[in-house]
Write an enzyme that holds these catalytic residues in place. Structure first.
Site, PDB file in Angstrom:
ATOM      1  N   ASP A   1      14.713  32.049  17.032  1.00 38.85           N
ATOM      2  CA  ASP A   1      14.921  30.751  17.998  1.00 38.85           C
ATOM      3  C   ASP A   1      16.116  30.026  17.208  1.00 38.85           C
ATOM      4  O   ASP A   1      16.198  30.000  15.841  1.00 38.85           O
ATOM      5  CB  ASP A   1      13.770  29.800  17.954  1.00 38.85           C
ATOM      6  CG  ASP A   1      13.935  28.757  19.067  1.00 38.85           C
ATOM      7  OD1 ASP A   1      14.809  29.132  19.906  1.00 38.85           O
ATOM      8  OD2 ASP A   1      13.170  28.087  19.336  1.00 38.85           O
TER       9      ASP A   1
ATOM     10  N   ASN B   1      12.576  33.260  29.822  1.00 39.20           N
ATOM     11  CA  ASN B   1      14.042  33.310  29.588  1.00 39.20           C
ATOM     12  C   ASN B   1      14.580  33.573  30.623  1.00 39.20           C
ATOM     13  O   ASN B   1      15.892  33.259  30.915  1.00 39.20           O
ATOM     14  CB  ASN B   1      14.197  34.000  28.391  1.00 39.20           C
ATOM     15  CG  ASN B   1      13.926  33.379  26.954  1.00 39.20           C
ATOM     16  OD1 ASN B   1      13.531  34.177  26.168  1.00 39.20           O
ATOM     17  ND2 ASN B   1      13.922  32.073  27.009  1.00 39.20           N
TER      18      ASN B   1
HETATM   19  C1  IPE Z   1      11.147  31.675  22.336  1.00 36.48           C
HETATM   20  O1  IPE Z   1      12.254  30.700  22.219  1.00 36.48           O
HETATM   21  C2  IPE Z   1      11.493  33.013  22.884  1.00 36.48           C
HETATM   22  C3  IPE Z   1      12.580  33.747  22.088  1.00 36.48           C
HETATM   23  C4  IPE Z   1      12.834  33.440  20.827  1.00 36.48           C
HETATM   24  C5  IPE Z   1      12.935  35.101  22.902  1.00 36.48           C
HETATM   25  P1  IPE Z   1      12.560  29.911  23.519  1.00 36.48           P
HETATM   26  O2  IPE Z   1      13.864  28.868  23.209  1.00 36.48           O
HETATM   27  O3  IPE Z   1      12.550  30.419  24.631  1.00 36.48           O
HETATM   28  O4  IPE Z   1      11.332  28.757  23.334  1.00 36.48           O
HETATM   29  P2  IPE Z   1      11.312  27.234  23.888  1.00 36.48           P
HETATM   30  O5  IPE Z   1      11.665  27.427  25.746  1.00 36.48           O
HETATM   31  O6  IPE Z   1      12.016  26.522  23.120  1.00 36.48           O
HETATM   32  O7  IPE Z   1       9.559  26.984  23.946  1.00 36.48           O
HETATM   33  C1  IPE Z   2      16.766  32.216  20.873  1.00 36.92           C
HETATM   34  O1  IPE Z   2      17.740  31.299  20.735  1.00 36.92           O
HETATM   35  C2  IPE Z   2      17.234  33.342  21.517  1.00 36.92           C
HETATM   36  C3  IPE Z   2      16.546  33.567  22.949  1.00 36.92           C
HETATM   37  C4  IPE Z   2      15.668  32.839  23.233  1.00 36.92           C
HETATM   38  C5  IPE Z   2      16.788  34.599  23.471  1.00 36.92           C
HETATM   39  P1  IPE Z   2      17.824  30.008  21.690  1.00 36.92           P
HETATM   40  O2  IPE Z   2      18.836  30.563  22.934  1.00 36.92           O
HETATM   41  O3  IPE Z   2      16.634  29.602  22.354  1.00 36.92           O
HETATM   42  O4  IPE Z   2      18.597  28.809  21.007  1.00 36.92           O
HETATM   43  P2  IPE Z   2      18.144  27.279  21.249  1.00 36.92           P
HETATM   44  O5  IPE Z   2      16.759  26.963  21.234  1.00 36.92           O
HETATM   45  O6  IPE Z   2      18.601  26.747  22.482  1.00 36.92           O
HETATM   46  O7  IPE Z   2      18.941  26.676  20.054  1.00 36.92           O
HETATM   47 MG    MG Z   3      15.364  28.189  21.919  1.00 33.94          MG
END
Ligand code: IPE
Ligand code: IPE
Ligand code: MG
Length: 253
Positions: free
Chosen positions: A32, A80
């Protein structure tokens, strides 16, 4: 002559020493913070995802070197899909690129390229690439990298229940009570040990629908570092911290 009784450890630096006899068998990572990493640098989110792929390369390599048996990487959750279409397309494109660019090196290093989650909802090109990578690497003996794609813990449990009902109906044993061990066999992670250590960078301290059944006794490790900045030294820190934990599994020590 009594060397086999000696503890095997490697010194990372003056402060950090890893006990090679207590390396987690299964590490799971919620990758993340890609978006926030990019935002801080005034870059588009896609650049954050691109940088995140570089991190995967180093972490898989190091886990393999340390003798970790399973590495589960949360790459795309069932939630997602709520993101903008453009971002989803970028992520799917990066997945294909990653599998194509990294395949040879991963294969040479003995990595098994596996996936968990309902991949039937991914673009066909991604599905083909994932299945082919698994078929070619399934007999390797290094770390098994589970790419969690269109993965959700709740979705997995419902999928397991449905598969179990179907299977039990066909066998005519539906009225038979089931136990945890039987249920486990219907999960995407069947045949794998539960994660010993779950790592979440980026400052969030939540599970976000990851490995809900399997995390019953996992140790958690959080860090404020965004995934693109997460390095081998952070992995070592997480493992060293894990090695200090007293895992009681409900027992009294
Ligand atoms: C969790 O991250 C899913 C992945 C890393 C693939 P998200 O960024 O989607 O999670 P939330 O929405 O902050 O809980
Ligand atoms: C994790 O990074 C990747 C996926 C969930 C695919 P994020 O895209 O969630 O990054 P933040 O949380 O917005 O910084
Ligand atoms: Mg995220």
């Amino acid at each position: 002559m009594f060397n086999i009784f000696k503890k095997r450890s490697i010194k990372i630096n003056e402060q950090l020493k890893l006990d090679m006899d207590n390396i987690p068998k299964h590490i799971a990572i919620i990758m993340d913070g890609n978006g926030r990493w990019a935002k801080e640098k005034n870059l588009p989110r896609s650049m954050g995802h691109k940088a995140g792929v570089e991190t995967i390369r180093c972490i898989v390599k190091e886990c393999n070197k340390l003798g970790v048996k399973y590495l589960t990487l949360y790459a795309f959750s069932t939630e997602n899909w709520k993101r903008p279409k453009e971002e989803i397309n970028t992520l799917m494109g990066l997945l294909i690129q990653y599998l194509r660019n990294e395949f040879n090196e991963l294969h040479e290093n003995g990595v098994v390229i596996n996936h968990i989650g309902d991949i039937t909802k991914l673009p066909l090109s991604c599905q083909k690439e994932l299945i082919s990578a698994y078929e070619k690497t399934k007999n390797n003996t290094g770390v098994t990298m589970n790419l969690a794609l269109n993965y959700g813990g709740r979705d997995e449990i419902v999928y397991a229940v449905n598969s179990l009902i179907k299977d039990f109906s066909e066998k005519g044993i539906l009225k038979q009570p089931i136990d945890e061990k039987t249920f486990n066999k219907y999960l995407y992670t069947k045949d794998m040990p539960d994660p010993d250590l779950i790592i979440r960078p980026s400052g969030e301290q939540r599970i976000s629908n990851f490995l809900l059944w399997q995390c019953a006794y996992s140790e958690f490790w959080y860090s404020n570092i965004y995934w693109p900045d997460f390095g081998v030294k952070d992995l070592h820190k997480a493992i060293a911290d894990y090695q200090m934990r007293d895992r009681r599994f409900g027992r009294v020590k």
